[in-house]
Motif scaffolding. Structure first.
Motif, mmCIF file in Angstrom:
data_model
loop_
_atom_site.group_PDB
_atom_site.id
_atom_site.type_symbol
_atom_site.label_atom_id
_atom_site.label_comp_id
_atom_site.label_asym_id
_atom_site.label_seq_id
_atom_site.Cartn_x
_atom_site.Cartn_y
_atom_site.Cartn_z
ATOM 1 N N GLU A 1 -7.894 -4.735 -7.728
ATOM 2 C CA GLU A 1 -7.019 -4.896 -8.899
ATOM 3 C C GLU A 1 -6.417 -6.300 -8.963
ATOM 4 O OE1 GLU A 1 -5.270 -0.348 -9.437
ATOM 5 O OE2 GLU A 1 -3.923 -1.972 -8.886
ATOM 6 N N ARG A 2 -6.160 -6.840 -7.801
ATOM 7 C CA ARG A 2 -5.505 -8.154 -7.727
ATOM 8 C C ARG A 2 -6.506 -9.290 -7.486
ATOM 9 N NH1 ARG A 2 0.497 -6.670 -5.240
ATOM 10 N NH2 ARG A 2 0.736 -4.796 -6.496
ATOM 11 N N LEU B 1 -1.867 -10.352 -3.510
ATOM 12 C CA LEU B 1 -1.461 -9.235 -2.651
ATOM 13 C C LEU B 1 -0.055 -9.471 -2.097
ATOM 14 C CD1 LEU B 1 -2.600 -6.556 -1.423
ATOM 15 C CD2 LEU B 1 -3.251 -7.894 0.574
ATOM 16 N N VAL C 1 0.842 -1.206 0.000
ATOM 17 C CA VAL C 1 0.000 0.000 0.000
ATOM 18 C C VAL C 1 0.875 1.253 0.000
ATOM 19 C CG1 VAL C 1 -1.763 1.306 1.262
ATOM 20 C CG2 VAL C 1 -1.911 -1.183 1.156
ATOM 21 N N ARG D 1 2.345 1.939 -3.419
ATOM 22 C CA ARG D 1 1.346 2.499 -4.334
ATOM 23 C C ARG D 1 1.085 3.972 -4.020
ATOM 24 N NH1 ARG D 1 -2.974 0.674 -7.493
ATOM 25 N NH2 ARG D 1 -1.559 -1.063 -7.929
ATOM 26 N N THR E 1 -8.413 -0.525 -3.398
ATOM 27 C CA THR E 1 -8.106 -0.418 -4.836
ATOM 28 C C THR E 1 -7.175 -1.551 -5.275
ATOM 29 O OG1 THR E 1 -8.307 1.999 -4.730
ATOM 30 C CG2 THR E 1 -7.167 1.095 -6.642
ATOM 31 N N ILE E 2 -6.112 -1.752 -4.506
ATOM 32 C CA ILE E 2 -5.140 -2.817 -4.823
ATOM 33 C C ILE E 2 -5.800 -4.192 -4.709
ATOM 34 C CG2 ILE E 2 -2.962 -3.911 -4.112
ATOM 35 C CD1 ILE E 2 -2.087 -1.102 -3.088
ATOM 36 N N TRP E 3 -6.600 -4.361 -3.682
ATOM 37 C CA TRP E 3 -7.302 -5.630 -3.430
ATOM 38 C C TRP E 3 -8.199 -6.001 -4.619
ATOM 39 C CZ3 TRP E 3 -6.993 -9.769 -0.596
ATOM 40 C CH2 TRP E 3 -8.114 -10.567 -0.344
#
Length: 266
Positions: free
Chosen positions: A229-230, A237, A204, A207, A225-227
């Motif tokens: 996206e992945r 993650l 995080v 990013r 957002t990352i969660w």
């Protein structure tokens, strides 16, 4: 003495592990597989391999000097001025040391930008990166401060709290070399554990810090957002976590062994 030992330990570590850290960083930022991240670095060329080493060298040497030095100073100060249990005073000292370390966030911020290939064309060195951020004001230097504060305080408590007990569990050292090995193992085990535990937090942070200008998004918002996206997969993650594990074993093994060795030497 503690400050100097911490400084030298960090210098040794950065010089040895920087290329590994660079591969790991690319994985954290883009969710790449190890071979893809390595291939990306190969494309960047040997000239760029140590690109961005100055900020971590300046930041890590200073933060580790502060981490070890301030922890000892705060521990002594709190112990002599309060009647609180030792565990509490040492935990508090660890948090205070970690919080002070966070003042050097701008170096971590610039390191992130220099390691991100998307910014290769924008600036070629540390000075330029600092200059670009200056336009956006002081707050821009401290983008990603929240995960850094959370990581520093928590990891310091665990590192200093568990270092002694782990070493006591190892076979008794009867020589300098045996002490060195024990300190390396102790530091390596702690590094691997803490590196894995706080890995998502660093994802995080990477990013957040790869952005220049624009909205200051909250930790939770960036995480979500990352969660998404992945593909909402924990494995995605933790991409790069295995490399981080090995790097942490090496890094913190070197740091702890060098620190303890110099402490006995000086």
């Amino acid at each position: 003495k503690h400050y100097l030992c911490g400084y030298c330990a960090a210098f040794t570590n950065i010089a040895v592990t920087f290329p590994i850290q660079k591969v790991l960083f690319r994985q954290q930022l883009y969710g790449l597989k190890t071979k893809d991240a390595v291939h990306q670095l190969q494309k960047d060329g040997i000239r760029n391999l140590y690109r961005g080493i100055l900020p971590p060298l300046m930041q890590k040497t200073t933060t580790l000097a502060l981490m070890f030095g301030l922890y000892e100073d705060f521990s002594s100060l709190l112990h002599s001025h309060t009647s609180a249990p030792e565990l509490l005073t040492r935990s508090m000292a660890a948090v205070l040391a970690g919080t002070t370390e966070a003042l050097l966030t701008p170096f971590e911020r610039v390191q992130t930008l220099l390691q991100d290939y998307k910014h290769h064309e924008k600036f070629t060195n540390t000075y330029q990166a600092f200059k670009v951020l200056k336009v956006y004001g002081i707050r821009e230097y401290y983008r990603g401060l929240v995960p850094i504060l959370l990581r520093n305080g928590s990891s310091n408590i665990l590192f200093f709290g568990l270092r002694g007990p782990i070493k006591q569990c190892l076979p008794e050292a009867t020589s300098y070399s045996a002490h060195l090995v024990n300190d390396f193992i102790c530091g390596g085990l702690l590094g691997a554990m803490l590196g894995s535990l706080f890995f998502p937090m660093n994802v995080v942070k990477a990013r957040m810090q790869s952005q220049i200008g624009g909205e200051f998004q909250s930790f939770s918002k960036v995480f979500v957002t990352i969660w998404l996206e992945r593909d909402k997969k924990l494995m995605h993650l933790f991409r790069g976590a295995h490399l981080n594990y090995h790097r942490s074993v090496l890094s913190w093994g070197i740091i702890n062994a060098t620190y303890e060795f110099l402490l006995k030497l000086l």
